[in-house]
Write a protein that holds these residues in place. Structure first.
Motif, mmCIF file in Angstrom:
data_model
loop_
_atom_site.group_PDB
_atom_site.id
_atom_site.type_symbol
_atom_site.label_atom_id
_atom_site.label_comp_id
_atom_site.label_asym_id
_atom_site.label_seq_id
_atom_site.Cartn_x
_atom_site.Cartn_y
_atom_site.Cartn_z
ATOM 1 N N LEU A 196 26.760 76.137 9.208
ATOM 2 C CA LEU A 196 25.993 77.154 9.923
ATOM 3 C C LEU A 196 25.463 78.240 8.975
ATOM 4 O O LEU A 196 25.854 78.333 7.819
ATOM 5 C CB LEU A 196 26.864 77.776 11.011
ATOM 6 N N VAL A 225 34.384 77.452 15.246
ATOM 7 C CA VAL A 225 34.018 77.110 13.873
ATOM 8 C C VAL A 225 35.231 77.234 12.968
ATOM 9 O O VAL A 225 36.217 77.902 13.301
ATOM 10 C CB VAL A 225 32.879 78.013 13.365
ATOM 11 N N LYS A 235 30.810 69.932 19.456
ATOM 12 C CA LYS A 235 30.166 70.746 20.482
ATOM 13 C C LYS A 235 31.157 71.677 21.161
ATOM 14 O O LYS A 235 32.164 71.240 21.719
ATOM 15 C CB LYS A 235 29.516 69.833 21.520
ATOM 16 N N ASP A 283 22.468 79.958 15.428
ATOM 17 C CA ASP A 283 23.704 79.352 14.936
ATOM 18 C C ASP A 283 24.637 79.008 16.083
ATOM 19 O O ASP A 283 25.301 77.963 16.071
ATOM 20 C CB ASP A 283 24.402 80.297 13.952
ATOM 21 N N LEU A 284 24.687 79.880 17.084
ATOM 22 C CA LEU A 284 25.500 79.588 18.262
ATOM 23 C C LEU A 284 24.933 78.395 19.025
ATOM 24 O O LEU A 284 25.685 77.557 19.535
ATOM 25 C CB LEU A 284 25.579 80.819 19.167
ATOM 26 N N ALA A 286 30.729 73.922 11.980
ATOM 27 C CA ALA A 286 30.931 73.559 13.384
ATOM 28 C C ALA A 286 31.125 72.053 13.429
ATOM 29 O O ALA A 286 30.194 71.294 13.171
ATOM 30 C CB ALA A 286 29.734 73.985 14.225
ATOM 31 N N PHE A 341 26.409 66.763 14.305
ATOM 32 C CA PHE A 341 27.619 67.397 13.768
ATOM 33 C C PHE A 341 28.165 66.561 12.617
ATOM 34 O O PHE A 341 27.964 65.341 12.581
ATOM 35 C CB PHE A 341 28.667 67.525 14.874
ATOM 36 N N TYR A 343 23.463 75.885 17.696
ATOM 37 C CA TYR A 343 23.930 74.705 16.965
ATOM 38 C C TYR A 343 25.366 74.362 17.356
ATOM 39 O O TYR A 343 25.692 73.206 17.636
ATOM 40 C CB TYR A 343 23.865 74.957 15.452
ATOM 41 N N ARG A 344 26.226 75.374 17.371
ATOM 42 C CA ARG A 344 27.632 75.124 17.694
ATOM 43 C C ARG A 344 27.798 74.544 19.091
ATOM 44 O O ARG A 344 28.682 73.719 19.344
ATOM 45 C CB ARG A 344 28.444 76.419 17.572
ATOM 46 N N GLU A 345 26.935 74.976 20.011
ATOM 47 C CA GLU A 345 27.020 74.527 21.396
ATOM 48 C C GLU A 345 26.278 73.220 21.637
ATOM 49 O O GLU A 345 26.196 72.751 22.784
ATOM 50 C CB GLU A 345 26.464 75.616 22.318
ATOM 51 N N GLU A 402 33.331 83.352 14.054
ATOM 52 C CA GLU A 402 33.629 82.983 15.440
ATOM 53 C C GLU A 402 33.723 84.229 16.325
ATOM 54 O O GLU A 402 33.179 84.264 17.440
ATOM 55 C CB GLU A 402 34.924 82.175 15.508
#
Length: 361
Positions: A61, A17, A13, A45-46, A10, A57, A48-50, A343
Motif C-alpha cells: 500500500l 494490514v 480483503k 489505499d483503504l 494488505a 492481493f 485496495y485493502r477492502e 491501520e
C-alpha cells in the motif's frame, strides 16, 4: 544486490494490514529505486485493502509520496541518484493517441516498473497505483519520479502525488475555474478542500463549500471558501443558487462520488455551467437524470482523472507556490505517524477526523 526493507502489506480483503519484510530487486532498465521520506494515507489505499479496486492481493500500500532517488536503471536519462522527487501514478508514455494529440494528461498507456517487489517467500506484490510507498524504499518506473525543489517539506509536497493534485486539478484543470467565477465544492475532505484552495488561487470570487460535517466546513473556510453550506440542515441546491444570484455556480465539483451528491451538483450549476466528478464511486452506483434537463441546461458534465494533471508541469509549479506561501500544503497534514500506525490511521480517516495522516520515515 536485492535489498530487504519494511513495508505495509494488505494480504487479504478486509484484513488488517501488516508490516512485512519486502525484497526490492536490483534496478532494471527504465526503473528507479526511491528512498521514501513521507507518504500520505489516502482513501484509495483503504479501497485496495477492502478489495474495492481489484483482487490482486497481496498489495503493497501507499502512493502519495516524496523521497530521494537512490539508484536508476542504465538507460534512464534526466533522473539521477540524489534527486528529490514526488511519485506520480501516471507516467505518460509519449506514444499513445492522447499523447500524440498533445494531451498527455489523458495518456492511455501509462507505465510502471517492469519488475515486481516480493515478500520473503517470493510472493509477488501488487503496488498500490503502481507505486507502493508505505515502505522504506520502493521500485518504480523512472517516469513516475517528478523532480521538485529539494528544499520543500516531503510531508507536505508528497500529498501532490494523489489527493491534493486531484482536487486542485478538478477545479483548475478540468473545471477551468478562473477569475471572477463562482464554484461550489460538494465534499470538503482532502480532495474537496484542495479544489477550494485551487479555486481561490485561480481567482474565483464566490467559493462555496458543502458538507454534512461541521469540522470539514471549518477546514473549507481555512482553504478559501467564502461561504459554507451544511447540507444536513439546508437544501444545498437552493443554498448555492441563493449565493450566486439565483443562477447556480459556474463550476460545481463533486468530491464525494455518490448519486445523490452528483444530482445536487447537476442542479446547482448555472446554465452552461460545468459539473466535475472527482469523487470516486463504487462500481454498483448509478445516476438517473432526465435527458431534457441534460440537454436544456447545456454546459459540460466532466470526470476528472488525477485532476487532469501533467506531473512534469503541475508538481513543480505547485511546489513553487507552496514555497512562496501561496498554496498551503502544510494545512492538509493533520498528523504524522509511523509505518506501524497505518491501520489505526485508516480508522481515523474513515471517521472523518483528519484531512491527511502522513507516514514519516
Amino acid at each position: 544486490m536485492p535489498q530487504q526493507v519494511q513495508g505495509v502489506v494488505a494480504r487479504g480483503k478486509g484484513e488488517p494490514v501488516s508490516l512485512e519484510r519486502i525484497t526490492i530487486p536490483d534496478v532494471g532498465p527504465g526503473e528507479a529505486v526511491v528512498a521514501i521520506q513521507a507518504c500520505g494515507v489516502c482513501h484509495t489505499d483503504l479501497h485496495y485493502r477492502e478489495g474495492g479496486i481489484n483482487d490482486e492481493f497481496p498489495f503493497l500500500l501507499g502512493h502519495e509520496a516524496a523521497g530521494v532517488v537512490e539508484s536508476v536503471g542504465p538507460d534512464v536519462v534526466g533522473l539521477e541518484p540524489g534527486d528529490f522527487v514526488i511519485l506520480n501514478w501516471r507516467a505518460v508514455c509519449g506514444r499513445c493517441r492522447a499523447c500524440l494529440k498533445g494531451k498527455p494528461w489523458y495518456c492511455f498507456d501509462t507505465f510502471n516498473a517492469t519488475q515486481k517487489m516480493t515478500l520473503d517467500d517470493g510472493t509477488e506484490l501488487s503496488p498500490a497505483l503502481g507505486i507502493g510507498a508505505f515502505v522504506e524504499k520502493t521500485l518504480v518506473a523512472a517516469g513516475q519520479c517528478t523532480k521538485v525543489d529539494p528544499l520543500a517539506d516531503p510531508k507536505a509536497v508528497g500529498l501532490l502525488g494523489c489527493g491534493v493534485m486531484a482536487g486542485f486539478g478538478a477545479a483548475v484543470n478540468t473545471g477551468g475555474v478562473g477569475r471572477g467565477d463562482s464554484i461550489a465544492v460538494i465534499g470538503c475532505g482532502g480532495v474537496g478542500n484542495a479544489a477550494i484552495a485551487g479555486a481561490a488561487l485561480a481567482g474565483a470570487t464566490t467559493i462555496i463549500g458543502v458538507d454534512v460535517d461541521a469540522r470539514k466546513l471549518e477546514w473549507a473556510k481555512k482553504f478559501g471558501a467564502t461561504h459554507t453550506v451544511d447540507s444536513r440542515a439546508t437544501d444545498p441546491v437552493e443554498a448555492i443558487k441563493e449565493l450566486t444570484g439565483g443562477f447556480g455556480a459556474d463550476v460545481v465539483v463533486e468530491a464525494v462520488g455518490r448519486p445523490e451528491t452528483y444530482e445536487q451538483a447537476f442542479y446547482a450549476r448555472d446554465l452552461a455551467g460545468t459539473v466535475v466528478l472527482v469523487g470516486v464511486p463504487t462500481p454498483e452506483l448509478k445516476v438517473e437524470l432526465p435527458m431534457i434537463e441534460i440537454f436544456g441546461r447545456g454546459g459540460a458534465l466532466k470526470s476528472s482523472w488525477y485532476g487532469d494533471c501533467l506531473p512534469s508541469r503541475d508538481f513543480p509549479m505547485l511546489v513553487d507556490l507552496y514555497r512562496q506561501g501561496r498554496f498551503d500544503l502544510d494545512g492538509f497534514v493533520s498528523e504524522t505517524i509511523g509505518l506501524s500506525d497505518v491501520e489505526a490511521a485508516f480508522a481515523t480517516m474513515h471517521a472523518g477526523g483528519v484531512l491527511r495522516s502522513v507516514v514519516v520515515l
